[in-house]
Motif scaffolding. Structure first.
Motif, mmCIF file in Angstrom:
data_model
loop_
_atom_site.group_PDB
_atom_site.id
_atom_site.type_symbol
_atom_site.label_atom_id
_atom_site.label_comp_id
_atom_site.label_asym_id
_atom_site.label_seq_id
_atom_site.Cartn_x
_atom_site.Cartn_y
_atom_site.Cartn_z
ATOM 1 N N GLN A 133 25.930 93.254 18.656
ATOM 2 C CA GLN A 133 24.838 93.863 19.366
ATOM 3 C C GLN A 133 24.524 95.134 18.861
ATOM 4 O OE1 GLN A 133 25.312 94.260 23.990
ATOM 5 N NE2 GLN A 133 25.070 91.511 24.023
ATOM 6 N N GLU A 134 25.214 96.003 18.154
ATOM 7 C CA GLU A 134 25.524 96.948 17.395
ATOM 8 C C GLU A 134 24.289 97.316 17.169
ATOM 9 O OE1 GLU A 134 29.459 97.320 15.125
ATOM 10 O OE2 GLU A 134 28.388 95.791 14.609
ATOM 11 N N THR A 135 23.975 99.270 16.869
ATOM 12 C CA THR A 135 23.221 99.725 17.040
ATOM 13 C C THR A 135 21.905 99.544 18.008
ATOM 14 O OG1 THR A 135 22.148 98.524 15.300
ATOM 15 C CG2 THR A 135 24.278 100.323 14.508
ATOM 16 N N THR A 136 21.661 98.257 18.748
ATOM 17 C CA THR A 136 20.636 97.988 19.645
ATOM 18 C C THR A 136 20.802 98.683 20.770
ATOM 19 O OG1 THR A 136 22.285 96.140 20.704
ATOM 20 C CG2 THR A 136 21.082 95.329 18.868
ATOM 21 N N GLY A 137 21.400 99.353 21.389
ATOM 22 C CA GLY A 137 21.626 100.486 22.155
ATOM 23 C C GLY A 137 22.013 99.360 23.212
ATOM 24 N N ALA A 138 22.278 98.860 23.083
ATOM 25 C CA ALA A 138 23.648 97.782 24.112
ATOM 26 C C ALA A 138 24.748 98.896 25.124
ATOM 27 C CB ALA A 138 24.615 97.592 23.049
ATOM 28 N N PHE A 139 25.229 98.003 26.231
ATOM 29 C CA PHE A 139 25.663 98.965 27.366
ATOM 30 C C PHE A 139 26.701 99.716 26.917
ATOM 31 C CE2 PHE A 139 29.163 97.846 30.279
ATOM 32 C CZ PHE A 139 28.532 99.039 31.236
ATOM 33 N N GLN A 140 26.722 100.698 27.176
ATOM 34 C CA GLN A 140 27.872 101.597 26.995
ATOM 35 C C GLN A 140 28.345 101.879 25.587
ATOM 36 O OE1 GLN A 140 30.944 100.439 29.716
ATOM 37 N NE2 GLN A 140 30.117 101.972 30.989
ATOM 38 N N GLU A 141 27.331 101.803 24.386
ATOM 39 C CA GLU A 141 27.662 101.348 23.355
ATOM 40 C C GLU A 141 27.287 103.024 22.419
ATOM 41 O OE1 GLU A 141 24.020 99.948 20.704
ATOM 42 O OE2 GLU A 141 25.243 100.332 18.796
ATOM 43 N N PHE A 142 28.456 102.899 21.638
ATOM 44 C CA PHE A 142 28.990 104.901 21.101
ATOM 45 C C PHE A 142 29.772 104.028 20.272
ATOM 46 C CE2 PHE A 142 31.260 108.526 21.355
ATOM 47 C CZ PHE A 142 30.274 109.149 21.692
ATOM 48 N N PRO A 143 29.857 105.270 19.194
ATOM 49 C CA PRO A 143 30.321 105.311 17.942
ATOM 50 C C PRO A 143 32.654 104.950 18.361
ATOM 51 C CG PRO A 143 29.047 107.516 17.710
ATOM 52 C CD PRO A 143 28.761 106.469 19.608
ATOM 53 N N GLN A 144 32.738 104.453 18.774
ATOM 54 C CA GLN A 144 34.177 104.831 18.986
ATOM 55 C C GLN A 144 35.241 104.869 17.922
ATOM 56 O OE1 GLN A 144 33.406 102.218 23.704
ATOM 57 N NE2 GLN A 144 35.194 102.493 22.131
#
Ligand code: ADP
Ligand code: MG
Length: 569
Positions: free
Chosen positions: A106-117
Motif C-alpha cells: 500500500q506504499e504511497t497510496t495514502g494508507a492508514f497512518q502512512e508516513f516515511p518512517q
C-alpha cells in the motif's frame, strides 16, 4: 514444515540479543509483536504514551548498557516516539525503537497512518532501516542492537511493515544470527597519555570533570582510585553525580562556578563542553584553560576548545590501564595545601552557609531549599533520584546528594521536560528484579509532572513503589497564589490575563495517584512533608505521590552568572 511469523522472528531475535525489556503502546499492526515478545521471555511494559515509553526504554539502556525496545504503532505512534529517540541520541544512550508501518503493497497510496518512517528517524538515530524480507529480520535487529551500543551509544530504528507481522516463512530459510558481544574496548594513543600527564603535573589549578559518559562506561572504581591517588579536586556534571559520592572530600560541586572559572587544566572524563559546561568559554572558564579530553567519540575532540591532549578510547580502560598505571609508578600527587584548594574550600564553605540559611527559613509555604533540606534527611542514600523541572532540578541537584553511580536521571543534554515518569518506571522495573531493590524517587516540578502525568496509571498497574514528589509552585519557573489567580479571573479573560508561565494554583496532583489506588499526600509544612515521605518509604508495594505546595515565587539563590552566558569573543 516448521514455519515462523514475522512477529516471532522479531521476538526471538530480541531475545537472542539479550534484550530484556520492551516498553510500548500497542495497536494495529504491532499487537502480535508484543505478544510474541512476551512468549519469547522479553518483559513487556505497556505505557500510556510513546514518548514516555521511549524515555523508559532509553533509561534501561543507560542503566544497563544493553538497549531496551520501544514498540510503537505506525504514523503518530512513531512520531510521538521521536521525542524519546532525540533525547536518547543527545544523551548518547542506547535504545532500539521498533515501529509498525503501513503494508508494503500500500506504499504511497495514502494508507492508514502512512508516513516515511525510516527517513523520519534518520535525524534522530544512528541507524534506521527496514528489513527487506522476513528472513532478514534477525540480522537487521542484530545490527540495530550493535549500532546502539558500539561507538558512541545512541538510538536505532527498525521499521516493520504491517504485512510482515503475521506473514510466515520456513524457519530453515532464516539465517541465524548470534548475540552481538559487548563493544570492543580501545585504549588511548600512548603519546596522548604522556602529554596529558605532563600537562596535568604542571597545573596550578587542576580540575577533573566527571560526566555521564563515565557513569555509562562504568568507570567508577578506576575513577575513585584516580581521584584518591592523585589528590585532585573533581566536579561531577548533573548525571556524573554519584560516580563518586557527592560527599567525597575531593568533590568541589559546592564551588562549581569558581572551580570552572579558575581552573588552568581541566580533564574531561566522559563529559562534553556543550551548554551544560558553558562551552569551555569565558566568562565561565579562563581564556587560557588547557583541556584534556577522554572520550570514545573522535568527532567530539576539539568541540569548542582544542584539547592539549585527546585520549580517544574507552574511559574505564584508559583510567585503569593507562592513567592509573603511570600515576602509581610515578607516585605523583597533587598537594592538599595549595592556594587552589584553599580557594575552593573557602568558596564551598560560604556557599554551604547560604543554602543552610535558606533551608532554615520556617515560613509556610516553604521555599525550595527548605523542602530539599527535609527530603535529603529522610531519603535512603542508595535511592535512585529522577528529577526534572527548572528550579526543582537545579536546586535539587545541589541539595540532594547521590552516593552511587547511575543513580541520577534528569532532563539531560537535551533539557527535556517530561522524561521523569518514564525514567522512574524503567529504574523501578530494573530494581524490582533485584534481591534488595532500591527505592526510586521522582522529584518533579508541577509543570514537568504534567507532561507525562498519566504514567501514574502505569506505575499503579505494575505496583512499582515509586515515590513521586511534586514540588508545586503553580507554574513554569514560578506561578501565582490562588487569591491573585481568582482576582484575575474576576477581572477578565484568562487567555489574555494569565501570565503564560502560570498553571492552576494549588492543583491536587496527589489525586491523580489516588485515582489508581496509589498513596496520595498534600503537604504544606516541613512536618507534613516528613511524615508523608516516611509513610511513602514504608510502603514498598505501591507508588505514592506527595504534592508539596510551596511559595509560588520561591526562586534560586543569587547566581554569580546569568544562565547560558556566553561571550561573543
Ligand atoms: P555530561 O552531560 O555529563 O557532560 P555528555 O553526555 O555531554 O555528559 O558526555 C558524555 C560523553 O561521554 C560523550 O561525549 C560520549 O561520547 C562519551 N562516552 C560515552 N561512553 C563512553 C565510554 N565508555 N568511554 C569514553 N567516553 C564515553
Ligand atoms: Mg513549577
Amino acid at each position: 514444515m516448521d514455519e515462523v511469523t514475522g512477529a516471532q522472528l522479531i521476538a526471538e531475535a530480541l531475545k537472542t540479543q539479550n534484550v530484556e525489556f520492551m516498553f510500548g503502546v500497542v495497536g494495529v499492526p504491532i499487537i502480535e509483536v508484543a505478544m510474541a515478545a512476551q512468549a519469547a521471555g522479553v518483559k513487556y511494559v505497556g505505557m500510556r504514551n510513546e514518548q514516555a515509553a521511549c524515555y523508559a526504554a532509553s533509561a534501561v539502556g543507560y542503566l544497563t548498557g544493553r538497549p531496551a525496545v520501544c514498540l510503537v504503532v505506525s504514523g503518530p505512534g512513531l512520531i510521538h516516539a521521536l521525542g524519546g529517540m532525540a533525547n536518547a541520541n543527545m544523551n548518547c544512550w542506547p535504545v532500539l525503537v521498533i515501529g509498525g508501518s503501513s503494508d508494503r503493497n500500500q506504499e504511497t497510496t495514502g494508507a492508514f497512518q502512512e508516513f516515511p518512517q525510516v527517513e523520519a528517524c534518520r535525524l534522530y538515530s544512528k541507524f534506521s532501516a527496514r528489513p527487506s524480507s522476513l528472513s532478514a529480520i534477525p540480522s537487521v535487529i542484530e545490527k540495530a542492537v550493535r549500532s546502539s551500543i558500539y561507538g558512541r551509544p545512541g538510538a536505532c530504528y527498525v521499521d516493520i511493515p504491517g504485512d510482515m507481522v503475521n506473514a510466515r516463512v520456513e524457519r530453515n530459510r532464516v539465517r541465524e544470527v548470534s548475540c552481538c558481544p559487548p563493544p570492543p574496548v580501545s585504549l588511548a594513543e600512548v603519546s596522548a597519555v604522556t602529554q596529558a600527564l605532563n600537562v596535568l603535573k604542571t597545573a596550578k589549578c587542576p580540575l577533573l570533570i566527571i560526566g555521564k559518559g563515565a557513569a555509562y562506561g562504568r568507570a567508577e572504581a578506576g575513577l575513585r582510585e584516580l581521584v584518591e591517588l592523585s589528590g585532585l579536586p573533581f566536579l561531577p556534571t548533573p548525571m556524573g553525580k554519584g560516580v563518586l559520592p557527592d560527599n567525597h572530600p575531593q568533590c568541589v560541586a559546592a564551588a562549581r562556578s569558581r572551580a570552572l572559572l579558575q581552573a588552568d587544566v581541566v580533564v574531561l572524563l566522559g563529559a562534553r563542553l556543550n551548554w551544560m559546561l558553558h562551552f569551555g568559554f569565558p566568562p565561565r572558564f579562563s581564556p587560557n584553560v588547557k583541556v584534556i579530553q577522554v572520550d570514545l567519540c573522535p568527532e567530539e575532540m576539539g568541540n569548542n576548545v582544542r584539547p592539549v591532549a585527546a585520549l580517544l578510547g574507552d574511559i574505564r580502560a584508559i583510567v585503569t590501564q593507562q592513567l592509573l598505571e603511570i600515576l602509581r609508578a610515578d607516585q605523583w600527587r597533587y598537594p592538599s595545601d595549595t592556594a587552589w584548594w584553599s580557594t575552593l574550600r573557602e568558596k564551598m564553605a560560604s556557599n554551604a552557609k547560604i543554602s543552610k540559611t535558606l533551608a532554615a527559613q520556617s515560613a509556610v509555604p516553604m521555599n525550595y531549599y527548605t523542602v530539599f533540606h527535609h527530603m535529603a534527611r529522610l531519603l535512603p542514600t542508595d535511592c535512585v533520584i529522577v528529577s526534572e523541572g527548572a528550579n526543582t532540578m537545579d536546586i535539587g541537584r545541589t541539595m540532594i546528594h547521590n552516593y552511587l553511580p547511575r543513580h541520577r536521571l534528569d532532563a539531560g543534554t537535551f533539557g527535556t521536560m517530561g522524561v521523569g515518569l518514564g525514567f522512574a518506571i524503567a529504574a523501578a522495573m530494573l530494581e524490582r528484579d533485584k534481591q534488595t531493590p532500591q527505592r526510586v524517587v521522582c522529584v518533579e516540578g508541577d509543570s514537568a509532572f504534567g507532561f507525562s502525568g498519566m504514567e501514574v496509571e502505569t506505575m499503579c498497574r505494575y505496583k512499582l513503589p515509586v515515590i513521586i514528589i511534586v514540588i508545586n509552585n503553580n507554574g513554569i519557573y514560578s506561578g501565582l497564589d490562588s487569591d491573585t489567580w481568582r482576582e484575575m479571573e474576576r477581572a477578565g479573560d484568562m487567555t489574555t490575563l494569565a501570565p503564560p508561565v502560570t498553571l492552576l494554583p494549588d492543583a491536587r496532583y496527589e489525586e491523580v495517584m489516588t485515582a489508581f489506588g496509589g498513596g496520595g499526600f498534600l503537604v504544606r509544612t516541613p512536618e507534613e512533608l516528613r511524615s508523608a515521605l516516611q509513610e511513602s518509604l514504608n510502603n514498598t508495594h505501591t507508588p505514592s505521590l506527595i504534592n508539596v505546595l510551596i511559595e509560588p515565587s520561591s526562586d534560586r539563590k543569587q547566581q554569580e552568572f546569568p544562565w547560558l552566558t556566553r561571550s561573543n569573543l
